[in-house]
Motif scaffolding. Sequence first.
Motif, PDB file in Angstrom:
ATOM      1  N   UNK A  17       0.837  -1.201   0.000  1.00 31.06           N
ATOM      2  CA  UNK A  17       0.000   0.000   0.000  1.00 31.06           C
ATOM      3  C   UNK A  17       0.869   1.248   0.000  1.00 31.06           C
ATOM      4  N   UNK A  18       1.938   1.246   0.795  1.00 37.13           N
ATOM      5  CA  UNK A  18       2.827   2.404   0.826  1.00 37.13           C
ATOM      6  C   UNK A  18       3.512   2.594  -0.529  1.00 37.13           C
ATOM      7  N   UNK A  19       3.928   1.509  -1.157  1.00 39.14           N
ATOM      8  CA  UNK A  19       4.569   1.601  -2.472  1.00 39.14           C
ATOM      9  C   UNK A  19       3.585   2.153  -3.508  1.00 39.14           C
ATOM     10  N   UNK A  20       2.351   1.675  -3.446  1.00 39.39           N
ATOM     11  CA  UNK A  20       1.322   2.142  -4.385  1.00 39.39           C
ATOM     12  C   UNK A  20       1.014   3.619  -4.166  1.00 39.39           C
ATOM     13  N   UNK A  21       0.906   4.022  -2.918  1.00 33.76           N
ATOM     14  CA  UNK A  21       0.603   5.425  -2.608  1.00 33.76           C
ATOM     15  C   UNK A  21       1.762   6.343  -2.982  1.00 33.76           C
ATOM     16  N   UNK A  22       2.969   5.857  -2.816  1.00 34.25           N
ATOM     17  CA  UNK A  22       4.122   6.688  -3.179  1.00 34.25           C
ATOM     18  C   UNK A  22       4.162   6.931  -4.682  1.00 34.25           C
ATOM     19  N   UNK A  23       3.756   5.937  -5.469  1.00 37.63           N
ATOM     20  CA  UNK A  23       3.709   6.118  -6.916  1.00 37.63           C
ATOM     21  C   UNK A  23       2.634   7.129  -7.318  1.00 37.63           C
ATOM     22  N   UNK A  24       1.550   7.179  -6.544  1.00 44.05           N
ATOM     23  CA  UNK A  24       0.468   8.119  -6.839  1.00 44.05           C
ATOM     24  C   UNK A  24       0.704   9.489  -6.220  1.00 44.05           C
ATOM     25  N   UNK A  25       1.765   9.646  -5.440  1.00 38.67           N
ATOM     26  CA  UNK A  25       2.045  10.917  -4.795  1.00 38.67           C
ATOM     27  C   UNK A  25       1.144  11.223  -3.622  1.00 38.67           C
ATOM     28  N   UNK A  26       0.648  10.189  -2.941  1.00 40.33           N
ATOM     29  CA  UNK A  26      -0.262  10.380  -1.821  1.00 40.33           C
ATOM     30  C   UNK A  26       0.432  10.330  -0.466  1.00 40.33           C
ATOM     31  N   UNK A  27       1.733  10.097  -0.444  1.00 41.05           N
ATOM     32  CA  UNK A  27       2.456  10.083   0.828  1.00 41.05           C
ATOM     33  C   UNK A  27       2.550  11.508   1.361  1.00 41.05           C
ATOM     34  N   UNK A  28       2.343  11.657   2.653  1.00 38.76           N
ATOM     35  CA  UNK A  28       2.388  12.953   3.332  1.00 38.76           C
ATOM     36  C   UNK A  28       1.280  13.891   2.824  1.00 38.76           C
ATOM     37  N   UNK A  29       0.101  13.306   2.580  1.00 38.84           N
ATOM     38  CA  UNK A  29      -1.074  14.087   2.200  1.00 38.84           C
ATOM     39  C   UNK A  29      -2.274  13.598   3.012  1.00 38.84           C
ATOM     40  N   UNK A  30      -3.288  14.470   3.141  1.00 34.90           N
ATOM     41  CA  UNK A  30      -4.500  14.071   3.854  1.00 34.90           C
ATOM     42  C   UNK A  30      -5.214  12.933   3.118  1.00 34.90           C
ATOM     43  N   UNK A  31      -5.177  12.975   1.800  1.00 33.84           N
ATOM     44  CA  UNK A  31      -5.818  11.911   1.039  1.00 33.84           C
ATOM     45  C   UNK A  31      -5.194  10.558   1.290  1.00 33.84           C
ATOM     46  N   UNK A  32      -3.872  10.507   1.370  1.00 33.89           N
ATOM     47  CA  UNK A  32      -3.206   9.249   1.643  1.00 33.89           C
ATOM     48  C   UNK A  32      -3.503   8.715   3.029  1.00 33.89           C
ATOM     49  N   UNK A  33      -3.678   9.604   4.002  1.00 33.59           N
ATOM     50  CA  UNK A  33      -3.997   9.167   5.359  1.00 33.59           C
ATOM     51  C   UNK A  33      -5.420   8.633   5.468  1.00 33.59           C
ATOM     52  N   UNK A  34      -6.346   9.264   4.769  1.00 38.37           N
ATOM     53  CA  UNK A  34      -7.769   8.978   4.958  1.00 38.37           C
ATOM     54  C   UNK A  34      -8.250   7.826   4.088  1.00 38.37           C
ATOM     55  N   UNK A  35      -7.732   7.711   2.870  1.00 37.44           N
ATOM     56  CA  UNK A  35      -8.275   6.781   1.880  1.00 37.44           C
ATOM     57  C   UNK A  35      -8.400   5.338   2.365  1.00 37.44           C
ATOM     58  N   UNK A  36      -7.398   4.728   3.031  1.00 35.64           N
ATOM     59  CA  UNK A  36      -7.542   3.317   3.429  1.00 35.64           C
ATOM     60  C   UNK A  36      -8.645   3.069   4.454  1.00 35.64           C
ATOM     61  N   UNK A  37      -9.019   4.089   5.207  1.00 39.09           N
ATOM     62  CA  UNK A  37     -10.012   3.900   6.262  1.00 39.09           C
ATOM     63  C   UNK A  37     -11.438   4.125   5.789  1.00 39.09           C
ATOM     64  N   UNK A  38     -11.628   4.496   4.529  1.00 37.56           N
ATOM     65  CA  UNK A  38     -12.976   4.807   4.051  1.00 37.56           C
ATOM     66  C   UNK A  38     -13.825   3.558   3.873  1.00 37.56           C
ATOM     67  N   UNK A  39     -13.201   2.406   3.669  1.00 38.64           N
ATOM     68  CA  UNK A  39     -13.937   1.162   3.432  1.00 38.64           C
ATOM     69  C   UNK A  39     -13.707   0.229   4.619  1.00 38.64           C
ATOM     70  N   UNK A  40     -14.331   0.561   5.722  1.00 41.92           N
ATOM     71  CA  UNK A  40     -14.165  -0.203   6.959  1.00 41.92           C
ATOM     72  C   UNK A  40     -14.977  -1.485   6.889  1.00 41.92           C
ATOM     73  N   UNK A  41     -14.300  -2.626   6.866  1.00 42.64           N
ATOM     74  CA  UNK A  41     -14.989  -3.909   6.829  1.00 42.64           C
ATOM     75  C   UNK A  41     -15.771  -4.153   8.120  1.00 42.64           C
ATOM     76  N   UNK A  42     -15.197  -3.731   9.229  1.00 40.69           N
ATOM     77  CA  UNK A  42     -15.890  -3.891  10.511  1.00 40.69           C
ATOM     78  C   UNK A  42     -17.169  -3.067  10.533  1.00 40.69           C
ATOM     79  N   UNK A  43     -17.129  -1.844  10.004  1.00 41.72           N
ATOM     80  CA  UNK A  43     -18.322  -1.007   9.971  1.00 41.72           C
ATOM     81  C   UNK A  43     -19.403  -1.586   9.087  1.00 41.72           C
ATOM     82  N   UNK A  44     -19.031  -2.124   7.916  1.00 41.30           N
ATOM     83  CA  UNK A  44     -20.016  -2.749   7.026  1.00 41.30           C
ATOM     84  C   UNK A  44     -20.679  -3.931   7.713  1.00 41.30           C
TER      85      UNK A  44
END
Length: 304
Positions: free
Chosen positions: A153-180
Motif C-alpha cells: 500500500x505504501x509503495x502504491x501510494x508513493x507512486x500516486x504521490x499520496x504520501x504525506x497528504x490528507x488523502x493518503x492518510x484517509x483513503x484506506x479507512x474509508x472502506x471499513x470492513x468492521x463497519x459494514x
Amino acid sequence: MRIENYTDAYSPKEIKDKEKFLLWVKVKKRLVYILKVLNCIFALGIGLMFVYPFAWMASMSLRPLTEALKFNPNIIIKNPVWDNYIFAWNQARVSHYIGNSLIYSALVIGLQYLTIIPAAYAFATMEFKGKKFLWGVKFLGMMLPAEATLIPVYFFYSKLGLVDTWGGLILPSLFSMFGIYMFMGAFKQLPKEVIESAKMDKASNRVIMLKIMVPMVTPIFITHLITSFISNWNEYYWVLVMTNSESLRTLPVALRGLLQVDEGVPQWNVAMAGTMIQLAPILLMYIFANGKIKTSMVGNKVKK
C-alpha cells in the motif's frame, strides 16, 4: 367442619418427603444467594483489574521524576506535581497536534459513512450478481492484518504521490470492513415489513436507508461512531509511516517524543501526563454515551 392435624392429613412418608423438599428449597435459596455474592465479588475484581492501570497511569503522571522511576505500584501520592501536564502540553505541542488528530478523525468518520452504510444496506436487503464474491473478499480483508498490506500500500501510494497528504492518510479507512459488518447485522434485524411497506409507498432505496433504517439503528450508529473515533484517535503506526512533515502528524506520534532521555533517564512521568491528555476525550465520550453502547450490545427490550 373438623380441622385435621398436620400428622393426620399426611402419612409419615409424605411428611418426610415434604420436609426434604422444604429443606432442599432452603438450601437452594442459600446457594443462589452465595452465587450472587460470588458473582458480585468476581465482577468487582474484574472491574478493578481494568480500572487499576488507568489509576496507576494517572498517579504516575503526577509524580516527580525520582518517584516515577521507582515504578511503585501504589497509586496514592502525597504531593502531586501538576506541572507535568503543563510541561507535556508545551513540549509535545499538544495544541497543534490535537487539531490534526481531530481533523483526521472527523474526516475519516464523516467520509466513512458515505461508503459503509450503503454497502451494508445493499448486503442486507438487496440481491445482485457477485454478492457472494464480494462477501468473500470482504471477509478476506477482515482476516488480513494491516501490517501484511502496509508495504504494498505504501509503495502504491508513493507512486500516486499520496504520501504525506490528507488523502493518503484517509483513503484506506474509508472502506471499513468492521463497519459494514456491524451495520449489515443491524439492518438484518429490522422487520422486513418496514421495508416492504416503504416500497409499497414508492420510497426509493436512498429514502428507506437514510430516513427509515438508519434512525432505527441509532444505538449501533453511536457505538460505531465511538469505536471508530477511538481507533482513529489512537492511530500511530499508519500516521507515522505515511507522513514526513510535522504539519500532518497526529497527537499519538507527537507524544512519542515525550520519552526524551534526560541524562540517560526517560521522563516517564511526563509521558504518562501526555497519555492522560490523549485519553481524556475518549473517556468523556464513553461516559456520555455509555447507555447507548450498552443498548446496542444487549439489545432493546420489546414491550408487549
